[in-house]
Design a protein around this motif. Structure first.
Motif, PDB file in Angstrom:
ATOM      1  N   ARG A   2       0.839  -1.192   0.000  1.00  0.00           N
ATOM      2  CA  ARG A   2       0.000   0.000   0.000  1.00  0.00           C
ATOM      3  C   ARG A   2       0.874   1.241   0.000  1.00  0.00           C
ATOM      4  NH1 ARG A   2      -4.260  -1.658   4.623  1.00  0.00           N
ATOM      5  NH2 ARG A   2      -5.225  -3.322   3.441  1.00  0.00           N
ATOM      6  N   LEU A   3       0.566   2.159  -0.896  1.00  0.00           N
ATOM      7  CA  LEU A   3       1.296   3.415  -0.976  1.00  0.00           C
ATOM      8  C   LEU A   3       0.298   4.554  -0.775  1.00  0.00           C
ATOM      9  CD1 LEU A   3       3.337   2.576  -4.189  1.00  0.00           C
ATOM     10  CD2 LEU A   3       4.141   2.450  -1.834  1.00  0.00           C
ATOM     11  N   TYR A   4       0.453   5.324   0.288  1.00  0.00           N
ATOM     12  CA  TYR A   4      -0.439   6.463   0.539  1.00  0.00           C
ATOM     13  C   TYR A   4      -0.060   7.591  -0.407  1.00  0.00           C
ATOM     14  CZ  TYR A   4      -2.492   4.070   4.431  1.00  0.00           C
ATOM     15  OH  TYR A   4      -3.186   3.159   5.184  1.00  0.00           O
ATOM     16  N   LEU A   5      -1.071   8.253  -0.977  1.00  0.00           N
ATOM     17  CA  LEU A   5      -0.848   9.236  -2.033  1.00  0.00           C
ATOM     18  C   LEU A   5      -0.978  10.663  -1.520  1.00  0.00           C
ATOM     19  CD1 LEU A   5      -2.906   7.498  -4.843  1.00  0.00           C
ATOM     20  CD2 LEU A   5      -0.483   7.271  -4.325  1.00  0.00           C
ATOM     21  N   ASP A   6      -0.103  11.534  -2.019  1.00  0.00           N
ATOM     22  CA  ASP A   6      -0.166  12.963  -1.724  1.00  0.00           C
ATOM     23  C   ASP A   6      -1.079  13.598  -2.763  1.00  0.00           C
ATOM     24  OD1 ASP A   6       0.190  15.650  -1.255  1.00  0.00           O
ATOM     25  OD2 ASP A   6       2.330  15.664  -1.716  1.00  0.00           O
ATOM     26  N   THR A   7      -2.311  13.867  -2.374  1.00  0.00           N
ATOM     27  CA  THR A   7      -3.289  14.402  -3.335  1.00  0.00           C
ATOM     28  C   THR A   7      -3.150  15.904  -3.536  1.00  0.00           C
ATOM     29  OG1 THR A   7      -4.920  14.575  -1.566  1.00  0.00           O
ATOM     30  CG2 THR A   7      -4.965  12.567  -2.919  1.00  0.00           C
ATOM     31  N   ASN A   8      -2.172  16.534  -2.901  1.00  0.00           N
ATOM     32  CA  ASN A   8      -1.935  17.958  -3.141  1.00  0.00           C
ATOM     33  C   ASN A   8      -1.290  18.195  -4.498  1.00  0.00           C
ATOM     34  OD1 ASN A   8      -2.962  18.797  -0.631  1.00  0.00           O
ATOM     35  ND2 ASN A   8      -1.029  18.250   0.349  1.00  0.00           N
ATOM     36  N   ARG A   9      -0.757  17.145  -5.117  1.00  0.00           N
ATOM     37  CA  ARG A   9      -0.062  17.288  -6.405  1.00  0.00           C
ATOM     38  C   ARG A   9      -0.935  16.886  -7.588  1.00  0.00           C
ATOM     39  NH1 ARG A   9       5.789  15.194  -6.320  1.00  0.00           N
ATOM     40  NH2 ARG A   9       5.865  16.723  -7.964  1.00  0.00           N
ATOM     41  N   THR A  10      -2.065  16.247  -7.322  1.00  0.00           N
ATOM     42  CA  THR A  10      -2.973  15.808  -8.378  1.00  0.00           C
ATOM     43  C   THR A  10      -4.402  16.120  -7.960  1.00  0.00           C
ATOM     44  OG1 THR A  10      -1.508  14.008  -9.027  1.00  0.00           O
ATOM     45  CG2 THR A  10      -3.798  13.808  -9.696  1.00  0.00           C
ATOM     46  N   THR A  11      -5.169  16.659  -8.872  1.00  0.00           N
ATOM     47  CA  THR A  11      -6.572  16.950  -8.593  1.00  0.00           C
ATOM     48  C   THR A  11      -7.434  15.856  -9.180  1.00  0.00           C
ATOM     49  OG1 THR A  11      -6.140  19.319  -8.657  1.00  0.00           O
ATOM     50  CG2 THR A  11      -8.427  18.633  -8.907  1.00  0.00           C
ATOM     51  N   LEU A  12      -8.340  15.311  -8.359  1.00  0.00           N
ATOM     52  CA  LEU A  12      -9.321  14.353  -8.852  1.00  0.00           C
ATOM     53  C   LEU A  12     -10.664  15.072  -8.949  1.00  0.00           C
ATOM     54  CD1 LEU A  12      -8.377  11.145  -6.836  1.00  0.00           C
ATOM     55  CD2 LEU A  12      -7.810  11.707  -9.201  1.00  0.00           C
ATOM     56  N   ILE A  13     -11.309  14.944 -10.101  1.00  0.00           N
ATOM     57  CA  ILE A  13     -12.606  15.571 -10.356  1.00  0.00           C
ATOM     58  C   ILE A  13     -13.647  14.456 -10.373  1.00  0.00           C
ATOM     59  CG2 ILE A  13     -13.951  16.991 -11.962  1.00  0.00           C
ATOM     60  CD1 ILE A  13     -11.451  18.413 -10.868  1.00  0.00           C
ATOM     61  N   PHE A  14     -14.670  14.576  -9.535  1.00  0.00           N
ATOM     62  CA  PHE A  14     -15.695  13.546  -9.446  1.00  0.00           C
ATOM     63  C   PHE A  14     -16.580  13.574 -10.695  1.00  0.00           C
ATOM     64  CE2 PHE A  14     -19.963  12.233  -7.695  1.00  0.00           C
ATOM     65  CZ  PHE A  14     -19.693  10.881  -7.741  1.00  0.00           C
ATOM     66  N   SER A  15     -16.766  12.423 -11.317  1.00  0.00           N
ATOM     67  CA  SER A  15     -17.550  12.319 -12.553  1.00  0.00           C
ATOM     68  C   SER A  15     -19.048  12.320 -12.307  1.00  0.00           C
ATOM     69  CB  SER A  15     -17.182  11.034 -13.306  1.00  0.00           C
ATOM     70  OG  SER A  15     -17.703   9.909 -12.603  1.00  0.00           O
ATOM     71  N   GLY A  16     -19.449  12.018 -11.071  1.00  0.00           N
ATOM     72  CA  GLY A  16     -20.875  11.867 -10.769  1.00  0.00           C
ATOM     73  C   GLY A  16     -21.324  10.416 -10.800  1.00  0.00           C
ATOM     74  N   LYS A  17     -20.431   9.510 -11.149  1.00  0.00           N
ATOM     75  CA  LYS A  17     -20.764   8.087 -11.257  1.00  0.00           C
ATOM     76  C   LYS A  17     -20.265   7.315 -10.043  1.00  0.00           C
ATOM     77  CE  LYS A  17     -22.375   8.597 -15.418  1.00  0.00           C
ATOM     78  NZ  LYS A  17     -23.781   8.555 -15.686  1.00  0.00           N
ATOM     79  N   VAL A  18     -21.191   6.657  -9.355  1.00  0.00           N
ATOM     80  CA  VAL A  18     -20.881   5.796  -8.210  1.00  0.00           C
ATOM     81  C   VAL A  18     -21.661   4.505  -8.394  1.00  0.00           C
ATOM     82  CG1 VAL A  18     -20.990   5.497  -5.702  1.00  0.00           C
ATOM     83  CG2 VAL A  18     -20.657   7.766  -6.670  1.00  0.00           C
ATOM     84  N   ILE A  19     -20.985   3.372  -8.227  1.00  0.00           N
ATOM     85  CA  ILE A  19     -21.679   2.086  -8.313  1.00  0.00           C
ATOM     86  C   ILE A  19     -21.243   1.208  -7.145  1.00  0.00           C
ATOM     87  CG2 ILE A  19     -21.962   2.130 -10.828  1.00  0.00           C
ATOM     88  CD1 ILE A  19     -19.635   0.077 -10.947  1.00  0.00           C
ATOM     89  N   PRO A  20     -22.117   0.285  -6.720  1.00  0.00           N
ATOM     90  CA  PRO A  20     -21.677  -0.687  -5.711  1.00  0.00           C
ATOM     91  C   PRO A  20     -20.566  -1.549  -6.311  1.00  0.00           C
ATOM     92  CG  PRO A  20     -24.074  -0.721  -5.955  1.00  0.00           C
ATOM     93  CD  PRO A  20     -23.525   0.120  -7.072  1.00  0.00           C
ATOM     94  N   LYS A  21     -19.518  -1.789  -5.551  1.00  0.00           N
ATOM     95  CA  LYS A  21     -18.419  -2.643  -6.038  1.00  0.00           C
ATOM     96  C   LYS A  21     -18.889  -4.087  -6.017  1.00  0.00           C
ATOM     97  CE  LYS A  21     -13.505  -3.463  -5.500  1.00  0.00           C
ATOM     98  NZ  LYS A  21     -13.088  -2.922  -6.777  1.00  0.00           N
ATOM     99  N   ALA A  22     -18.669  -4.779  -7.105  1.00  0.00           N
ATOM    100  CA  ALA A  22     -19.111  -6.165  -7.232  1.00  0.00           C
ATOM    101  C   ALA A  22     -18.262  -7.096  -6.372  1.00  0.00           C
ATOM    102  CB  ALA A  22     -19.043  -6.610  -8.690  1.00  0.00           C
ATOM    103  N   GLU A  23     -18.923  -8.057  -5.749  1.00  0.00           N
ATOM    104  CA  GLU A  23     -18.229  -9.107  -5.007  1.00  0.00           C
ATOM    105  C   GLU A  23     -17.912 -10.231  -5.991  1.00  0.00           C
ATOM    106  OE1 GLU A  23     -19.241 -11.371  -0.981  1.00  0.00           O
ATOM    107  OE2 GLU A  23     -20.551 -11.970  -2.627  1.00  0.00           O
ATOM    108  N   TYR A  24     -16.707 -10.744  -5.924  1.00  0.00           N
ATOM    109  CA  TYR A  24     -16.299 -11.870  -6.762  1.00  0.00           C
ATOM    110  C   TYR A  24     -16.073 -13.093  -5.885  1.00  0.00           C
ATOM    111  CZ  TYR A  24     -15.717  -8.961 -10.889  1.00  0.00           C
ATOM    112  OH  TYR A  24     -15.955  -8.137 -11.959  1.00  0.00           O
TER     113      TYR A  24
END
Length: 120
Positions: A2-24
């Motif tokens: 696991r690598l924790y990310l510094d989000t001050n260097r990259t901007t994430l823009i929310f698309s408006g799309k959210v779905i339940p994650k599928a169980e496999y």
């Protein structure tokens, strides 16, 4: 890993799309298939996939990235607005089907969003 990310260097823009994650589930022959249920984390909290655009200043093009968030309720953010995640991290693993290294993004929540279950 696991690598924790510094989000001050990259901007994430929310698309408006959210779905339940599928169980496999893994079948007896070794194949993996969707079970029809929503995936849950180790604490039993439902997992959701939030699609975001990565607006990295060093990149020539934007990319769509999926961020998995554990939440009892569907996580929300303003569509096409910057979104900040709590403890955003990259999980590096080997894809069992291709044998190649792969990365997935995971967060403990969305900043400013209520991640606790609603009282009945």
């Amino acid at each position: 890993m696991r690598l924790y990310l510094d989000t001050n260097r990259t901007t994430l823009i929310f698309s408006g799309k959210v779905i339940p994650k599928a169980e496999y589930v893994e079948l007896t022959n070794g194949e993996r298939r969707r079970s029809g249920n929503q995936a849950k984390d180790e604490n039993g909290t439902p997992l959701w996939t939030m699609d975001c655009f990565s607006a990295d200043d060093d990149s020539m093009r934007a990319e769509v990235v999926a961020v998995t968030v554990a939440s009892h309720e569907e996580p929300t953010a303003r569509q096409f607005a910057p979104v900040k995640f709590v403890n955003l991290r990259a999980n590096v693993y080997v894809n069992s089907q291709t044998g190649r290294a792969a990365t997935s993004l995971r967060a403990d929540g969305v900043e400013g969003a209520n991640q606790a279950p609603k009282a009945a």
